[in-house]
Scaffold this motif. Structure first.
Motif, PDB file in Angstrom:
ATOM      1  N   ASP A   1       0.811  -1.215   0.000  1.00 40.94           N
ATOM      2  CA  ASP A   1       0.000   0.000   0.000  1.00 40.94           C
ATOM      3  C   ASP A   1       0.844   1.265   0.000  1.00 40.94           C
ATOM      4  OD1 ASP A   1      -2.871  -1.060   0.480  1.00 40.94           O
ATOM      5  OD2 ASP A   1      -1.617  -2.155   1.901  1.00 40.94           O
ATOM      6  N   ASP A   2       2.085   1.141   0.441  1.00 39.62           N
ATOM      7  CA  ASP A   2       2.980   2.288   0.484  1.00 39.62           C
ATOM      8  C   ASP A   2       4.412   1.781   0.407  1.00 39.62           C
ATOM      9  OD1 ASP A   2       3.784   4.949   0.573  1.00 39.62           O
ATOM     10  OD2 ASP A   2       2.729   5.395   2.438  1.00 39.62           O
ATOM     11  N   TYR A   3       5.334   2.716   0.299  1.00 38.28           N
ATOM     12  CA  TYR A   3       6.741   2.419   0.021  1.00 38.28           C
ATOM     13  C   TYR A   3       7.598   3.352   0.861  1.00 38.28           C
ATOM     14  CZ  TYR A   3      10.929   2.780  -3.004  1.00 38.28           C
ATOM     15  OH  TYR A   3      12.195   2.809  -3.508  1.00 38.28           O
ATOM     16  N   HIS A   4       8.629   2.793   1.488  1.00 38.82           N
ATOM     17  CA  HIS A   4       9.552   3.605   2.284  1.00 38.82           C
ATOM     18  C   HIS A   4      10.975   3.163   1.967  1.00 38.82           C
ATOM     19  CE1 HIS A   4      10.385   6.207   5.797  1.00 38.82           C
ATOM     20  NE2 HIS A   4      11.482   5.484   5.837  1.00 38.82           N
ATOM     21  N   ALA A   5      11.736   4.052   1.369  1.00 39.66           N
ATOM     22  CA  ALA A   5      13.121   3.740   1.010  1.00 39.66           C
ATOM     23  C   ALA A   5      14.004   3.840   2.247  1.00 39.66           C
ATOM     24  CB  ALA A   5      13.620   4.686  -0.076  1.00 39.66           C
ATOM     25  N   LYS A   6      14.930   2.897   2.374  1.00 38.37           N
ATOM     26  CA  LYS A   6      15.923   2.938   3.441  1.00 38.37           C
ATOM     27  C   LYS A   6      17.046   3.867   3.010  1.00 38.37           C
ATOM     28  CE  LYS A   6      15.053  -1.806   4.962  1.00 38.37           C
ATOM     29  NZ  LYS A   6      15.640  -3.142   5.047  1.00 38.37           N
ATOM     30  N   PRO A   7      17.738   4.497   3.932  1.00 43.76           N
ATOM     31  CA  PRO A   7      17.638   4.330   5.378  1.00 43.76           C
ATOM     32  C   PRO A   7      16.303   4.864   5.889  1.00 43.76           C
ATOM     33  CG  PRO A   7      19.135   6.125   4.892  1.00 43.76           C
ATOM     34  CD  PRO A   7      18.767   5.501   3.584  1.00 43.76           C
ATOM     35  N   VAL A   8      15.824   4.259   6.961  1.00 40.98           N
ATOM     36  CA  VAL A   8      14.517   4.581   7.500  1.00 40.98           C
ATOM     37  C   VAL A   8      14.519   5.978   8.118  1.00 40.98           C
ATOM     38  CG1 VAL A   8      12.802   3.953   9.247  1.00 40.98           C
ATOM     39  CG2 VAL A   8      13.944   2.162   7.911  1.00 40.98           C
ATOM     40  N   ASP A   9      13.565   6.787   7.683  1.00 43.41           N
ATOM     41  CA  ASP A   9      13.282   8.085   8.295  1.00 43.41           C
ATOM     42  C   ASP A   9      12.098   7.813   9.226  1.00 43.41           C
ATOM     43  OD1 ASP A   9      12.067  10.532   8.943  1.00 43.41           O
ATOM     44  OD2 ASP A   9      12.517  11.419   6.990  1.00 43.41           O
ATOM     45  N   PHE A  10      12.375   7.642  10.525  1.00 37.24           N
ATOM     46  CA  PHE A  10      11.353   7.169  11.450  1.00 37.24           C
ATOM     47  C   PHE A  10      10.135   8.085  11.499  1.00 37.24           C
ATOM     48  CE2 PHE A  10       9.364   6.479  15.604  1.00 37.24           C
ATOM     49  CZ  PHE A  10       9.051   5.138  15.466  1.00 37.24           C
ATOM     50  N   SER A  11      10.327   9.379  11.498  1.00 41.09           N
ATOM     51  CA  SER A  11       9.186  10.308  11.539  1.00 41.09           C
ATOM     52  C   SER A  11       8.300  10.128  10.314  1.00 41.09           C
ATOM     53  CB  SER A  11       9.671  11.756  11.623  1.00 41.09           C
ATOM     54  OG  SER A  11      10.344  11.965  12.836  1.00 41.09           O
ATOM     55  N   ARG A  12       8.910  10.002   9.162  1.00 43.78           N
ATOM     56  CA  ARG A  12       8.148   9.796   7.927  1.00 43.78           C
ATOM     57  C   ARG A  12       7.440   8.449   7.957  1.00 43.78           C
ATOM     58  NH1 ARG A  12       9.819   7.617   2.975  1.00 43.78           N
ATOM     59  NH2 ARG A  12       8.251   7.977   1.386  1.00 43.78           N
ATOM     60  N   LEU A  13       8.137   7.405   8.411  1.00 45.80           N
ATOM     61  CA  LEU A  13       7.530   6.076   8.493  1.00 45.80           C
ATOM     62  C   LEU A  13       6.349   6.088   9.449  1.00 45.80           C
ATOM     63  CD1 LEU A  13       7.515   3.078   7.717  1.00 45.80           C
ATOM     64  CD2 LEU A  13       9.144   2.694   9.587  1.00 45.80           C
ATOM     65  N   LEU A  14       6.485   6.757  10.568  1.00 47.21           N
ATOM     66  CA  LEU A  14       5.395   6.873  11.536  1.00 47.21           C
ATOM     67  C   LEU A  14       4.179   7.535  10.890  1.00 47.21           C
ATOM     68  CD1 LEU A  14       5.087   6.006  14.457  1.00 47.21           C
ATOM     69  CD2 LEU A  14       5.830   8.276  15.145  1.00 47.21           C
ATOM     70  N   GLY A  15       4.410   8.568  10.109  1.00 50.36           N
ATOM     71  CA  GLY A  15       3.322   9.233   9.381  1.00 50.36           C
ATOM     72  C   GLY A  15       2.648   8.289   8.402  1.00 50.36           C
ATOM     73  N   GLN A  16       3.431   7.470   7.709  1.00 44.36           N
ATOM     74  CA  GLN A  16       2.863   6.507   6.772  1.00 44.36           C
ATOM     75  C   GLN A  16       2.020   5.467   7.508  1.00 44.36           C
ATOM     76  OE1 GLN A  16       6.904   5.902   5.016  1.00 44.36           O
ATOM     77  NE2 GLN A  16       5.738   5.681   3.101  1.00 44.36           N
ATOM     78  N   ILE A  17       2.519   4.992   8.635  1.00 42.72           N
ATOM     79  CA  ILE A  17       1.781   4.010   9.434  1.00 42.72           C
ATOM     80  C   ILE A  17       0.454   4.612   9.880  1.00 42.72           C
ATOM     81  CG2 ILE A  17       1.746   2.783  11.655  1.00 42.72           C
ATOM     82  CD1 ILE A  17       4.857   2.468  11.289  1.00 42.72           C
ATOM     83  N   GLU A  18       0.509   5.806  10.453  1.00 45.42           N
ATOM     84  CA  GLU A  18      -0.698   6.444  10.965  1.00 45.42           C
ATOM     85  C   GLU A  18      -1.696   6.748   9.857  1.00 45.42           C
ATOM     86  OE1 GLU A  18       0.952   9.652  13.274  1.00 45.42           O
ATOM     87  OE2 GLU A  18       1.583   8.276  14.864  1.00 45.42           O
ATOM     88  N   ALA A  19      -1.214   7.070   8.667  1.00 49.25           N
ATOM     89  CA  ALA A  19      -2.111   7.336   7.535  1.00 49.25           C
ATOM     90  C   ALA A  19      -2.844   6.071   7.089  1.00 49.25           C
ATOM     91  CB  ALA A  19      -1.322   7.927   6.372  1.00 49.25           C
ATOM     92  N   LEU A  20      -2.185   4.920   7.201  1.00 48.63           N
ATOM     93  CA  LEU A  20      -2.806   3.673   6.760  1.00 48.63           C
ATOM     94  C   LEU A  20      -3.659   3.008   7.836  1.00 48.63           C
ATOM     95  CD1 LEU A  20       0.073   2.144   4.635  1.00 48.63           C
ATOM     96  CD2 LEU A  20      -2.144   2.939   3.813  1.00 48.63           C
ATOM     97  N   LEU A  21      -3.454   3.349   9.091  1.00 50.24           N
ATOM     98  CA  LEU A  21      -4.218   2.704  10.159  1.00 50.24           C
ATOM     99  C   LEU A  21      -5.720   2.956  10.098  1.00 50.24           C
ATOM    100  CD1 LEU A  21      -1.804   2.821  13.187  1.00 50.24           C
ATOM    101  CD2 LEU A  21      -2.586   0.825  11.916  1.00 50.24           C
ATOM    102  N   PRO A  22      -6.201   4.158   9.733  1.00 50.13           N
ATOM    103  CA  PRO A  22      -7.651   4.311   9.621  1.00 50.13           C
ATOM    104  C   PRO A  22      -8.246   3.339   8.596  1.00 50.13           C
ATOM    105  CG  PRO A  22      -6.609   6.453   9.686  1.00 50.13           C
ATOM    106  CD  PRO A  22      -5.505   5.420   9.568  1.00 50.13           C
ATOM    107  N   ALA A  23      -7.527   3.084   7.521  1.00 55.98           N
ATOM    108  CA  ALA A  23      -8.009   2.133   6.515  1.00 55.98           C
ATOM    109  C   ALA A  23      -8.075   0.733   7.099  1.00 55.98           C
ATOM    110  CB  ALA A  23      -7.092   2.155   5.285  1.00 55.98           C
ATOM    111  N   ALA A  24      -7.100   0.386   7.926  1.00 53.08           N
ATOM    112  CA  ALA A  24      -7.096  -0.936   8.560  1.00 53.08           C
ATOM    113  C   ALA A  24      -8.266  -1.063   9.527  1.00 53.08           C
ATOM    114  CB  ALA A  24      -5.776  -1.162   9.302  1.00 53.08           C
ATOM    115  N   THR A  25      -8.563  -0.004  10.259  1.00 57.01           N
ATOM    116  CA  THR A  25      -9.671  -0.020  11.204  1.00 57.01           C
ATOM    117  C   THR A  25     -11.001  -0.161  10.467  1.00 57.01           C
ATOM    118  OG1 THR A  25      -8.386   1.367  12.697  1.00 57.01           O
ATOM    119  CG2 THR A  25     -10.747   1.273  13.099  1.00 57.01           C
ATOM    120  N   GLU A  26     -11.153   0.542   9.350  1.00 59.52           N
ATOM    121  CA  GLU A  26     -12.380   0.445   8.563  1.00 59.52           C
ATOM    122  C   GLU A  26     -12.561  -0.960   7.995  1.00 59.52           C
ATOM    123  OE1 GLU A  26     -12.457   3.463   5.537  1.00 59.52           O
ATOM    124  OE2 GLU A  26     -12.044   5.036   7.002  1.00 59.52           O
ATOM    125  N   GLN A  27     -11.474  -1.566   7.499  1.00 62.03           N
ATOM    126  CA  GLN A  27     -11.536  -2.918   6.935  1.00 62.03           C
ATOM    127  C   GLN A  27     -11.962  -3.925   8.021  1.00 62.03           C
ATOM    128  OE1 GLN A  27     -11.096  -4.250   3.865  1.00 62.03           O
ATOM    129  NE2 GLN A  27     -10.859  -2.247   2.944  1.00 62.03           N
TER     130      GLN A  27
END
Length: 128
Positions: free
Chosen positions: A99-125
Protein backbone atom coordinates in the motif's frame (compact mmCIF):
# COMPACT_ATOMS: atom_id res chain seq x y z
CA UNK A 1 -3.21 -1.78 21.07
CA UNK A 2 -2.19 -1.55 17.42
CA UNK A 3 -0.18 -4.58 16.27
CA UNK A 4 2.61 -4.11 13.74
CA UNK A 5 4.24 -7.07 12.05
CA UNK A 6 7.82 -6.12 11.21
CA UNK A 7 9.32 -8.45 8.61
CA UNK A 8 13.02 -7.63 8.55
CA UNK A 9 16.16 -9.78 8.48
CA UNK A 10 18.76 -7.20 9.54
CA UNK A 11 19.09 -7.15 13.32
CA UNK A 12 20.13 -3.49 13.53
CA UNK A 13 17.03 -2.40 11.64
CA UNK A 14 14.49 -4.60 13.43
CA UNK A 15 16.02 -3.73 16.78
CA UNK A 16 15.93 0.01 16.04
CA UNK A 17 12.41 -0.03 14.62
CA UNK A 18 10.85 -2.38 17.15
CA UNK A 19 12.19 -0.40 20.11
CA UNK A 20 11.03 2.94 18.69
CA UNK A 21 7.61 1.61 17.71
CA UNK A 22 7.11 0.04 21.13
CA UNK A 23 7.96 3.37 22.78
CA UNK A 24 5.16 4.88 20.66
CA UNK A 25 2.71 2.34 22.10
CA UNK A 26 2.61 -0.20 19.28
CA UNK A 27 2.84 -3.94 19.83
CA UNK A 28 5.55 -5.26 17.52
CA UNK A 29 5.67 -8.82 16.20
CA UNK A 30 8.89 -9.81 14.44
CA UNK A 31 9.46 -12.08 11.47
CA UNK A 32 12.93 -12.55 9.99
CA UNK A 33 12.20 -13.95 6.54
CA UNK A 34 9.43 -13.68 3.98
CA UNK A 35 7.83 -17.05 4.68
CA UNK A 36 7.80 -16.32 8.41
CA UNK A 37 6.16 -12.99 7.57
CA UNK A 38 3.40 -14.68 5.55
CA UNK A 39 2.84 -17.25 8.31
CA UNK A 40 2.69 -14.62 11.08
CA UNK A 41 0.34 -12.45 9.01
CA UNK A 42 -2.08 -15.39 9.06
CA UNK A 43 -1.89 -16.16 12.78
CA UNK A 44 -1.00 -12.86 14.49
CA UNK A 45 -3.67 -10.69 12.83
CA UNK A 46 -1.51 -7.54 12.67
CA UNK A 47 -3.09 -4.16 11.94
CA UNK A 48 -0.27 -3.28 9.55
CA UNK A 49 2.79 -4.99 8.05
CA UNK A 50 6.20 -3.40 7.54
CA UNK A 51 7.80 -5.61 4.92
CA UNK A 52 11.45 -5.56 3.89
CA UNK A 53 11.68 -6.47 0.22
CA UNK A 54 15.10 -8.17 0.32
CA UNK A 55 14.46 -11.15 2.56
CA UNK A 56 15.75 -14.71 2.73
CA UNK A 57 13.53 -17.74 2.04
CA UNK A 58 10.80 -15.67 0.33
CA UNK A 59 11.49 -12.15 -0.93
CA UNK A 60 9.19 -9.27 -0.02
CA UNK A 61 7.56 -9.03 -3.45
CA UNK A 62 6.58 -12.70 -3.33
CA UNK A 63 5.49 -12.42 0.31
CA UNK A 64 3.25 -9.43 -0.50
CA UNK A 65 1.67 -11.24 -3.47
CA UNK A 66 1.17 -14.36 -1.32
CA UNK A 67 -0.53 -12.35 1.44
CA UNK A 68 -2.80 -10.59 -1.06
CA UNK A 69 -3.71 -13.85 -2.82
CA UNK A 70 -4.71 -15.68 0.37
CA UNK A 71 -8.46 -15.29 0.94
CA UNK A 72 -8.04 -16.28 4.61
CA UNK A 73 -6.00 -13.12 5.29
CA UNK A 74 -8.03 -9.93 5.60
CA UNK A 75 -6.86 -6.85 3.71
CA UNK A 76 -4.03 -5.56 5.92
CA UNK A 77 -2.02 -2.48 4.90
CA UNK A 78 1.55 -3.30 3.88
CA UNK A 79 4.39 -0.78 3.77
CA UNK A 80 7.39 -1.91 1.74
CA UNK A 81 10.76 -1.17 3.33
CA UNK A 82 13.52 -1.29 0.77
CA UNK A 83 16.98 -0.10 -0.07
CA UNK A 84 15.81 0.00 -3.69
CA UNK A 85 15.20 3.64 -4.49
CA UNK A 86 15.60 3.50 -8.24
CA UNK A 87 13.04 4.76 -10.71
CA UNK A 88 10.18 2.27 -10.91
CA UNK A 89 10.87 0.53 -7.58
CA UNK A 90 7.93 2.21 -5.83
CA UNK A 91 5.60 1.12 -8.62
CA UNK A 92 7.00 -2.43 -8.44
CA UNK A 93 6.19 -2.69 -4.72
CA UNK A 94 2.70 -1.28 -5.24
CA UNK A 95 2.09 -3.74 -8.08
CA UNK A 96 3.09 -6.58 -5.72
CA UNK A 97 0.30 -5.54 -3.35
CA UNK A 98 1.96 -3.10 -0.98
CA UNK A 99 0.00 0.00 0.00
CA UNK A 100 2.98 2.29 0.48
CA UNK A 101 6.74 2.42 0.02
CA UNK A 102 9.55 3.60 2.28
CA UNK A 103 13.12 3.74 1.01
CA UNK A 104 15.92 2.94 3.44
CA UNK A 105 17.64 4.33 5.38
CA UNK A 106 14.52 4.58 7.50
CA UNK A 107 13.28 8.09 8.30
CA UNK A 108 11.35 7.17 11.45
CA UNK A 109 9.19 10.31 11.54
CA UNK A 110 8.15 9.80 7.93
CA UNK A 111 7.53 6.08 8.49
CA UNK A 112 5.39 6.87 11.54
CA UNK A 113 3.32 9.23 9.38
CA UNK A 114 2.86 6.51 6.77
CA UNK A 115 1.78 4.01 9.43
CA UNK A 116 -0.70 6.44 10.96
CA UNK A 117 -2.11 7.34 7.54
CA UNK A 118 -2.81 3.67 6.76
CA UNK A 119 -4.22 2.70 10.16
CA UNK A 120 -7.65 4.31 9.62
CA UNK A 121 -8.01 2.13 6.52
CA UNK A 122 -7.10 -0.94 8.56
CA UNK A 123 -9.67 -0.02 11.20
CA UNK A 124 -12.38 0.44 8.56
CA UNK A 125 -11.54 -2.92 6.94
CA UNK A 126 -11.75 -4.71 10.29
CA UNK A 127 -15.18 -3.18 10.99
CA UNK A 128 -16.64 -4.49 7.71
Amino acid sequence: MTRILLVEDHEEIWDFLSRRLQRRGYEVILAHDGQDGVDKTKVAAPDIVLLDMNLPVLDGWTAARTIRADPSIPRIPIIALTAHAMSGDREKTLAAGCDDYHAKPVDFSRLLGQIEALLPAATEQAAQ
